[in-house]
Design an enzyme around this catalytic site. Structure first.
Site, mmCIF file in Angstrom:
data_model
loop_
_atom_site.group_PDB
_atom_site.id
_atom_site.type_symbol
_atom_site.label_atom_id
_atom_site.label_comp_id
_atom_site.label_asym_id
_atom_site.label_seq_id
_atom_site.Cartn_x
_atom_site.Cartn_y
_atom_site.Cartn_z
ATOM 1 N N SER A 150 -1.002 -1.796 -4.322
ATOM 2 C CA SER A 150 -1.698 -0.572 -4.541
ATOM 3 C C SER A 150 -0.866 0.593 -4.214
ATOM 4 O O SER A 150 0.053 0.317 -3.456
ATOM 5 C CB SER A 150 -2.896 -0.708 -3.412
ATOM 6 O OG SER A 150 -3.584 0.493 -3.539
ATOM 7 N N TYR A 164 -5.919 -1.583 4.996
ATOM 8 C CA TYR A 164 -5.784 -1.791 3.620
ATOM 9 C C TYR A 164 -4.298 -1.260 3.446
ATOM 10 O O TYR A 164 -3.746 -1.813 2.758
ATOM 11 C CB TYR A 164 -6.892 -0.886 2.761
ATOM 12 C CG TYR A 164 -6.659 -1.172 1.586
ATOM 13 C CD1 TYR A 164 -7.126 -2.362 0.774
ATOM 14 C CD2 TYR A 164 -6.152 -0.395 0.796
ATOM 15 C CE1 TYR A 164 -6.933 -2.545 -0.759
ATOM 16 C CE2 TYR A 164 -6.171 -0.233 -0.670
ATOM 17 C CZ TYR A 164 -6.555 -1.430 -1.465
ATOM 18 O OH TYR A 164 -6.389 -1.390 -2.818
#
Length: 258
Positions: A150, A164
């Site tokens: 990501s 995350y």
């Protein structure tokens, strides 16, 4: 140099984790519609089975539901795949989770849940499937591992998703070290670092936050299915034959300009 051959995945065998929805569904659909036999796995069996039935109208798609946050489920999935196939050409490690909370309130279970699925499962599922990846690999036809990182593992944002962001930075670097040590076995490991695509995860961001993201990106939009399908097909095909250990942002320029 024919495009049909350069970007082809026809006849390849692929496994896409987290393949029942979102980014995983886009990747699975791209491979199925272009002639690969695709296995999808996800925690929710109903959703996984339903998508496999839908995609089977266009090609071969098989559902093997599993909760990859648990080691026994990783072992069960890999054993089941070995029963069905003698090789694996493409492994897409896409399954992931997120958790958001203020720093002083962030819980341990929100850390462990995300790290176990986003990082630990990437390593151990690839390890458990190594023999299948080796069986499908040669100097003229490398096996491919594609990790889904990501841009949140590259940049910082206003979102307090500590585990995350840390997990995706881990995936990005795990990709590089896996690439170094698996390349001698004719296995190319790369990562896609998506920006903002419509998904259950991004749907949780308030409208104001989504508008801020879109306005910050040079291309002034969120990603769409074609954007992700294109890079997934590229990394699984001959077209990326000399690409190894790369982390490729697919984000409209957001990570490199904000």
């Amino acid at each position: 140099m024919r495009i049909e051959e350069l970007f082809s995945v026809r006849g390849k065998i692929a496994l896409v984790t987290g393949g029942s929805r979102g980014l995983g569904e886009i990747i699975a659909r791209a491979y199925v519609e272009n002639g690969a036999r695709v296995y999808i796995t996800a925690r929710r069996a109903e959703a996984c089975d339903a998508l496999a039935r839908e995609l089977s109208q266009f090609g071969e798609c098989i559902s093997i539901p599993a909760d990859l946050s648990r080691m026994q489920e990783i072992d069960r999935l890999s054993a089941e795949l070995r029963k069905r196939e003698s090789r694996l050409d493409i492994l897409v490690n896409n399954a992931g989770a997120s958790w958001g909370a203020p720093f002083e309130e962030f819980p341990e279970n929100g850390w462990d849940k995300v790290m176990d699925l986003n990082v630990k499962s990437v390593f151990f599922l690839t390890q458990r499937l190594l023999s299948l990846l080796q069986a499908g690999a040669s100097k003229d036809a490398w096996s491919r591992v594609i990790n889904i990182g990501s841009i949140e593992g590259i940049r910082t944002t206003h979102l307090e998703a500590y585990s995350y962001a840390a997990s995706k930075a881990g995936v990005n670097h795990l990709t590089r070290i896996m690439a170094k040590f698996l390349a001698p076995q004719h296995i190319a490991v790369n990562a896609i670092a998506p920006g903002y695509f419509p998904s259950k995860m991004t749907a949780a961001i308030e409208d104001e936050g989504q508008r801020e993201v879109i306005d910050s990106a040079p291309m002034k939009r969120m990603g769409n299915a074609d954007d992700l399908a294109g890079i997934a097909l590229y990394l699984a095909s001959k077209a990326s034959g000399f690409v190894c250990g790369a982390v490729i942002p697919v984000d409209g320029g957001l990570a490199t300009t904000s």
